[in-house]
Scaffold this active site. Structure first.
Site, PDB file in Angstrom:
ATOM      1  N   PHE A   1       1.943   9.257   4.120  1.00 13.32           N
ATOM      2  CA  PHE A   1       3.248   9.413   4.749  1.00 13.32           C
ATOM      3  C   PHE A   1       4.263   8.350   4.368  1.00 13.32           C
ATOM      4  O   PHE A   1       5.380   8.356   4.865  1.00 13.32           O
ATOM      5  CB  PHE A   1       3.077   9.441   6.275  1.00 13.32           C
ATOM      6  CG  PHE A   1       2.170  10.535   6.746  1.00 13.32           C
ATOM      7  CD1 PHE A   1       2.477  11.854   6.508  1.00 13.32           C
ATOM      8  CD2 PHE A   1       0.991  10.224   7.408  1.00 13.32           C
ATOM      9  CE1 PHE A   1       1.635  12.870   6.939  1.00 13.32           C
ATOM     10  CE2 PHE A   1       0.140  11.229   7.844  1.00 13.32           C
ATOM     11  CZ  PHE A   1       0.456  12.553   7.603  1.00 13.32           C
TER      12      PHE A   1
ATOM     13  N   VAL B   1       4.318   0.983   1.995  1.00 10.88           N
ATOM     14  CA  VAL B   1       4.402  -0.239   2.800  1.00 10.88           C
ATOM     15  C   VAL B   1       4.689  -1.410   1.871  1.00 10.88           C
ATOM     16  O   VAL B   1       3.941  -1.647   0.911  1.00 10.88           O
ATOM     17  CB  VAL B   1       3.092  -0.471   3.575  1.00 10.88           C
ATOM     18  CG1 VAL B   1       3.183  -1.758   4.384  1.00 10.88           C
ATOM     19  CG2 VAL B   1       2.789   0.713   4.486  1.00 10.88           C
TER      20      VAL B   1
ATOM     21  N   ASP C   1      -6.162   7.480  14.717  1.00  9.26           N
ATOM     22  CA  ASP C   1      -6.559   7.019  13.385  1.00  9.26           C
ATOM     23  C   ASP C   1      -7.024   5.567  13.435  1.00  9.26           C
ATOM     24  O   ASP C   1      -6.653   4.746  12.592  1.00  9.26           O
ATOM     25  CB  ASP C   1      -5.400   7.176  12.398  1.00  9.26           C
ATOM     26  CG  ASP C   1      -5.881   7.255  10.943  1.00  9.26           C
ATOM     27  OD1 ASP C   1      -7.091   7.509  10.725  1.00  9.26           O
ATOM     28  OD2 ASP C   1      -5.059   7.068  10.036  1.00  9.26           O
TER      29      ASP C   1
ATOM     30  N   GLY D   1       0.815  -1.207   0.000  1.00  8.46           N
ATOM     31  CA  GLY D   1       0.000   0.000   0.000  1.00  8.46           C
ATOM     32  C   GLY D   1       0.848   1.255   0.000  1.00  8.46           C
ATOM     33  O   GLY D   1       2.037   1.231   0.336  1.00  8.46           O
ATOM     34  N   ARG D   2       0.217   2.342  -0.395  1.00 11.55           N
ATOM     35  CA  ARG D   2       0.851   3.660  -0.363  1.00 11.55           C
ATOM     36  C   ARG D   2      -0.095   4.633   0.312  1.00 11.55           C
ATOM     37  O   ARG D   2      -1.289   4.657  -0.004  1.00 11.55           O
ATOM     38  CB  ARG D   2       1.186   4.141  -1.773  1.00 11.55           C
ATOM     39  CG  ARG D   2       2.304   3.364  -2.461  1.00 11.55           C
ATOM     40  CD  ARG D   2       2.656   3.972  -3.809  1.00 11.55           C
ATOM     41  NE  ARG D   2       3.840   3.342  -4.392  1.00 11.55           N
ATOM     42  CZ  ARG D   2       3.802   2.270  -5.163  1.00 11.55           C
ATOM     43  NH1 ARG D   2       2.633   1.710  -5.437  1.00 11.55           N
ATOM     44  NH2 ARG D   2       4.915   1.755  -5.662  1.00 11.55           N
TER      45      ARG D   2
END
Length: 272
Positions: free
Chosen positions: A15, A18, A125, A11-12
């Site tokens: 920040f 990954v 979060d 994933g992106r």
């Protein structure tokens, strides 16, 4: 990076990236590398490292270390092969979870959040995309502390408006300071997802979303779920923080308390 073989980008985000990797020195060890540009977010990087390195809990994604390369910091994290809770629920294609599975997963998240708050940390979060699952989806762990906040005391509060808008608490929408009850609201949103497979609040813009959150107008979960579980959801999503259930009250809910006792007996033998 010389000790890792990159296998797949998982994933992106805002920040960092990954990536699933394999350690060359441990052929069977899969880990996740989270790459963050230090120049873009130096304070967030240091805060996250400080937070995740302090946790040693079986229901929080484990931190294995970090290193710096080419002005970027790489955080080495535990790999959870079951993906995110968000992905799992979407894959259900409308088939609701049985109540015992909802309670089992939720109880694990309550224990993890209670530990986080006991360390004077706000996650800020909590959402289904930051909850990672074991391969058989029986174990849930909270991860991604990129915007977490370490408080000086248990009564300290935060003021920065950060997080994912769909999980904003009413106090966040009102621009007020907030504390641990804001994380509880977000966990209530996750409980709602576990019961309905959808987020409680959705809109095309952040202002429209804030209006919906402040109105409290949300479709109730299916009545096949017990009255106790539906009441717990209401208590977690009370618009006023002073009236909202805290994480310990969630743990004391009879359904959750029974599951916590089971977890206490099984987590050690499960090797998580």
């Amino acid at each position: 990076m010389d000790d890792f073989v990159e296998l797949e980008v998982l994933g992106r985000g805002a920040f960092g990236t990954v990536t699933l990797c394999q350690r060359k020195s441990e052929q069977e060890r899969l880990v996740v590398l989270k790459e963050i540009e230090i120049q873009e977010t130096p304070e967030i990087t240091e805060e996250e490292v400080k937070v995740v390195s302090s946790f040693h809990h079986p229901l929080i994604v484990r931190f294995f270390g970090r290193f710096t390369r080419n002005n970027n910091v790489f955080i080495i994290m535990e790999y959870m092969p079951g993906g995110t809770l968000w992905q799992y629920l979407k894959g259900r294609k409308g088939r609701l979870l049985a109540e015992d599975e909802v309670v089992r997963l939720f109880a694990q998240l309550v224990l993890a959040l209670e530990h986080i708050h006991s360390r004077k940390v706000l996650h800020r979060d909590v959402k289904s995309k930051n909850i990672l699952l074991s391969a058989d989806h029986s174990v849930a762990k909270i991860g991604d502390f990129g915007i977490s906040k370490i408080l000086e005391t248990n009564k300290s509060r935060a003021g920065s408006i950060v997080g994912t808008p769909e999980y904003f608490s009413p106090e966040l929408c009102r621009g007020q300071t907030y504390g641990s009850k804001s994380d509880v609201w977000a966990l209530g949103c996750v409980l709602y997802e576990l019961m309905t497979l959808t987020r409680p609040f959705q809109a095309s813009s952040v202002p429209a979303l804030a209006v919906k959150i402040l109105s409290g107008d949300v479709r109730p979960p299916d009545e096949t779920y017990s009255k106790i579980l539906r009441q717990l959801l209401k208590d977690m999503m009370h618009p006023e923080p002073s009236e909202r259930a805290g994480v310990r009250a969630c743990a004391a809910c009879p359904l959750v308390a029974v599951e916590i006792v089971k977890l206490a007996c099984s987590l050690g033998s499960a090797g998580v």
